[in-house]
Design a protein around this motif. Sequence first.
Motif, mmCIF file in Angstrom:
data_model
loop_
_atom_site.group_PDB
_atom_site.id
_atom_site.type_symbol
_atom_site.label_atom_id
_atom_site.label_comp_id
_atom_site.label_asym_id
_atom_site.label_seq_id
_atom_site.Cartn_x
_atom_site.Cartn_y
_atom_site.Cartn_z
ATOM 1 N N GLY A 111 69.514 16.707 13.040
ATOM 2 C CA GLY A 111 68.512 17.400 13.838
ATOM 3 C C GLY A 111 67.318 16.520 14.164
ATOM 4 N N VAL A 112 66.849 15.771 13.177
ATOM 5 C CA VAL A 112 65.719 14.864 13.398
ATOM 6 C C VAL A 112 66.114 13.789 14.406
ATOM 7 N N MET A 113 67.312 13.259 14.256
ATOM 8 C CA MET A 113 67.786 12.198 15.143
ATOM 9 C C MET A 113 67.913 12.711 16.585
ATOM 10 N N VAL A 114 68.449 13.907 16.766
ATOM 11 C CA VAL A 114 68.586 14.482 18.103
ATOM 12 C C VAL A 114 67.200 14.722 18.716
ATOM 13 N N GLY B 114 69.276 17.226 6.951
ATOM 14 C CA GLY B 114 68.611 17.491 8.216
ATOM 15 C C GLY B 114 68.493 16.284 9.126
ATOM 16 N N ILE B 115 69.236 15.234 8.806
ATOM 17 C CA ILE B 115 69.141 13.980 9.560
ATOM 18 C C ILE B 115 69.570 14.165 11.012
ATOM 19 N N VAL C 156 76.610 11.330 11.202
ATOM 20 C CA VAL C 156 75.759 11.088 10.040
ATOM 21 C C VAL C 156 76.685 10.774 8.873
ATOM 22 N N PRO C 157 76.459 9.657 8.156
ATOM 23 C CA PRO C 157 77.346 9.323 7.039
ATOM 24 C C PRO C 157 77.242 10.348 5.904
ATOM 25 N N ALA C 158 78.306 10.421 5.122
ATOM 26 C CA ALA C 158 78.382 11.396 4.028
ATOM 27 C C ALA C 158 77.170 11.310 3.095
ATOM 28 N N GLU C 159 76.656 10.091 2.890
ATOM 29 C CA GLU C 159 75.529 9.898 1.976
ATOM 30 C C GLU C 159 74.265 10.626 2.439
ATOM 31 N N LEU C 160 74.193 10.938 3.735
ATOM 32 C CA LEU C 160 72.991 11.567 4.288
ATOM 33 C C LEU C 160 73.196 13.020 4.706
ATOM 34 N N GLU C 161 74.392 13.549 4.520
ATOM 35 C CA GLU C 161 74.662 14.921 4.940
ATOM 36 C C GLU C 161 73.788 15.911 4.182
#
Length: 99
Positions: free
Chosen positions: A55-58, A52-53, A44-49
């Motif tokens: 977890g949603v992606m997994v 919860g990205i 996940v790029p730093a801008e989105l850390e």
Amino acid sequence: MNYEDIDITNNEAIHNFEFVVDGHRSFIDYKTKGDKIYLLHTEVPAELEERGIAGVMVEKAFKYIEEKGLKLVPLCSYVQSYLKRNPGWDRILALHGNI
């Protein structure tokens, strides 16, 4: 923010599940062999850390894997920790697998 309306994309050409939020690409690198899918790395790029990205992606990747009838081999440490927190997904695990 709710990410349910954002779809995960299987970019088969580069073996990535991709999840784009606010123009930033997160991904899970994978390899397939037969009916097994090996999740290798989640990024996940730093801008989105801290949003919860990952977890949603997994979760979305697991749903895709289940819909396709594949068996999961979790080699990524984040995916392994997600499975520990969400043991219901053990149903898609491969019993064992080698690359």
